[in-house]
Design an enzyme around this catalytic site. Sequence first.
Site, short mmCIF file in Angstrom:
data_model
loop_
_atom_site.label_atom_id
_atom_site.label_comp_id
_atom_site.label_asym_id
_atom_site.label_seq_id
_atom_site.Cartn_x
_atom_site.Cartn_y
_atom_site.Cartn_z
NE ARG A 36 -4.09 -1.81 0.38
CZ ARG A 36 -5.19 -1.88 1.12
NH1 ARG A 36 -5.50 -0.93 1.94
NH2 ARG A 36 -5.98 -2.92 1.01
NE ARG A 40 -7.83 5.73 2.72
CZ ARG A 40 -8.68 4.79 3.11
NH1 ARG A 40 -9.96 4.92 2.84
NH2 ARG A 40 -8.29 3.75 3.80
NE ARG A 49 -10.25 6.56 -3.57
CZ ARG A 49 -11.51 6.85 -3.23
NH1 ARG A 49 -12.17 7.81 -3.83
NH2 ARG A 49 -12.10 6.15 -2.27
O1 CP3 Z 1 0.10 -1.96 -2.36
C1 CP3 Z 1 -0.20 -1.09 -3.19
O2 CP3 Z 1 0.22 0.08 -3.13
C2 CP3 Z 1 -1.06 -1.49 -4.37
C3 CP3 Z 1 -2.42 -1.26 -4.23
C4 CP3 Z 1 -3.33 -2.19 -3.45
C5 CP3 Z 1 -4.58 -1.75 -2.99
N1 CP3 Z 1 -5.26 -2.81 -2.50
C6 CP3 Z 1 -5.06 -0.37 -3.10
C7 CP3 Z 1 -6.20 0.05 -2.26
C8 CP3 Z 1 -3.22 -3.54 -3.16
C9 CP3 Z 1 -2.06 -4.48 -3.38
C10 CP3 Z 1 -4.47 -3.92 -2.55
C11 CP3 Z 1 -4.78 -5.29 -2.15
C12 CP3 Z 1 -5.88 -5.51 -1.22
N2 CP3 Z 1 -7.15 -4.99 -1.24
C13 CP3 Z 1 -5.82 -6.45 -0.16
C14 CP3 Z 1 -4.61 -7.28 0.16
C15 CP3 Z 1 -3.61 -6.47 0.87
C16 CP3 Z 1 -3.95 -6.17 2.29
O3 CP3 Z 1 -4.02 -4.99 2.62
O4 CP3 Z 1 -4.12 -7.13 3.05
C17 CP3 Z 1 -7.06 -6.43 0.50
C18 CP3 Z 1 -7.43 -7.24 1.71
C19 CP3 Z 1 -7.89 -5.52 -0.20
C20 CP3 Z 1 -9.32 -5.19 0.10
C21 CP3 Z 1 -9.46 -3.73 0.35
N3 CP3 Z 1 -9.52 -2.77 -0.65
C22 CP3 Z 1 -9.45 -3.04 1.59
C23 CP3 Z 1 -9.38 -3.70 2.93
C24 CP3 Z 1 -9.50 -1.66 1.30
C25 CP3 Z 1 -9.40 -0.51 2.27
C26 CP3 Z 1 -10.70 0.06 2.64
C27 CP3 Z 1 -10.51 1.39 3.34
O5 CP3 Z 1 -11.05 2.38 2.84
O6 CP3 Z 1 -9.81 1.43 4.36
C28 CP3 Z 1 -9.55 -1.53 -0.09
C29 CP3 Z 1 -9.55 -0.25 -0.84
C30 CP3 Z 1 -8.19 0.16 -1.27
N4 CP3 Z 1 -7.37 -0.64 -2.01
C31 CP3 Z 1 -7.56 1.41 -1.03
C32 CP3 Z 1 -6.31 1.34 -1.67
C33 CP3 Z 1 -5.27 2.43 -1.74
C34 CP3 Z 1 -8.15 2.61 -0.33
C35 CP3 Z 1 -8.84 3.33 -1.45
C36 CP3 Z 1 -9.23 4.73 -1.14
O7 CP3 Z 1 -10.22 4.94 -0.41
O8 CP3 Z 1 -8.59 5.63 -1.70
#
Ligand code: CP3
Length: 353
Positions: A36, A40, A49
């Site tokens: 990640r 944000r 975003r």
């Molecule tokens: O690592 C990176 O920089 C690449 C981008 C990436 C994202 N999600 C961007 C994202 C990767 C590799 C993921 C994988 C992902 N998504 C996982 C596996 C990694 C981990 O963290 O365990 C999981 C479980 C998800 C499911 C998911 N998507 C979650 C739990 C969330 C966060 C929700 C929140 O708002 O807190 C997302 C959304 C997400 N994916 C965001 C990002 C940057 C936040 C998006 C935003 O609101 O801008």
Amino acid sequence: MSVAEERCTERSVYDAPFLRACRKEESPYTPVWLMRQAGRYQASYRAIRSKYTMLEMCQLPDEVTKVTLLPVEQFGVDSAILFSDITIPFIGMNIGFDIVPGVGPVIEHPVRNMSDVEKFEKFVSEERLPFITQSIQSLKRELKIPLIGFAGAPFTLAAYLIEGKPSRDFKKVREFFFVQPEAWDALMNALVDVTIDYLNMQAKAGADALQIFDSWVGALHPRTYEQYLLPYMKRLFQAVSQNGVPLIHFGTGTASLLPLMLEAGGDVIGVDWRTPLGKSWEELKYQPAIQGNLDPAVLFADRKLIALEADRVLEEAAGRPGHIFNLGHGVLPGTPEDNVKFLVDYVHEKSAR
Ligand code: CP3
């Protein structure tokens, strides 16, 4: 030339510290990237975003390229990771869902039984997800460092599909495989098939390494993993390894699962911050490379403490070839950006050989 060598258009990428570490080769310093790393906590990310929803942004190759490059330019990390989400293949499978800010993925009609599993598409193709190939090709034109592609592991994807939303104890998933083993088998096979297509697509487009995120697998007992997951994980790793690009196998809460994860596959095993990295590597018999594992919360502390904790992680790895420095899980929202820059520079300087 090996398949992996041929895949890297430039020799310099093949020899990049990150890919050398994936192969357990010596490198001039310990490579570092952060899960990640685009997110944000960055003002530049929030500015881009704010124009789109998360799901829209993931499907726009120009924006994906810009966002993926943000941490590369800002911090000098050793690898980029495609900006996307593990839920993106659901678009190709015709599964209705949204990514709700502050919550995570929410599924419209959670999977309850075999007939739900039978409803969705069992493959994803470039036609359904053209933006993935386009984003990777665009990034490969810009990047001088390796690009990591990724997918969710079948259990972690199933956890969202069955629970319908993020869960603390994964009660519904655990009930599902015990009570409906046939539907579980169908679901796992469908997710493995889709994930093989999805990762092959990324390798073909130019990804230099692939990470499989099994973020929630720590919810399982090792015996349960062995019975209800291992065969599917083996099939996944076996198929995707044909691409010749290094595979990173990451999970959290995996202290009791490491030997099974190793058996499943992966050139690199990623570990979270809950266990000492040295002990985990020893348990893995130093066979794979290892990735991890600074507690992401440390990045909220002052620099003296960040340095001390980073030293601890480096000491655990003891300079053995094959350590990729990372956090134990993703960068947390609110993390001070300067501290990320400090950490990356510090790891590079401290580990220089
Ligand atoms: O690592 C990176 O920089 C690449 C981008 C990436 C994202 N999600 C961007 C994202 C990767 C590799 C993921 C994988 C992902 N998504 C996982 C596996 C990694 C981990 O963290 O365990 C999981 C479980 C998800 C499911 C998911 N998507 C979650 C739990 C969330 C966060 C929700 C929140 O708002 O807190 C997302 C959304 C997400 N994916 C965001 C990002 C940057 C936040 C998006 C935003 O609101 O801008």
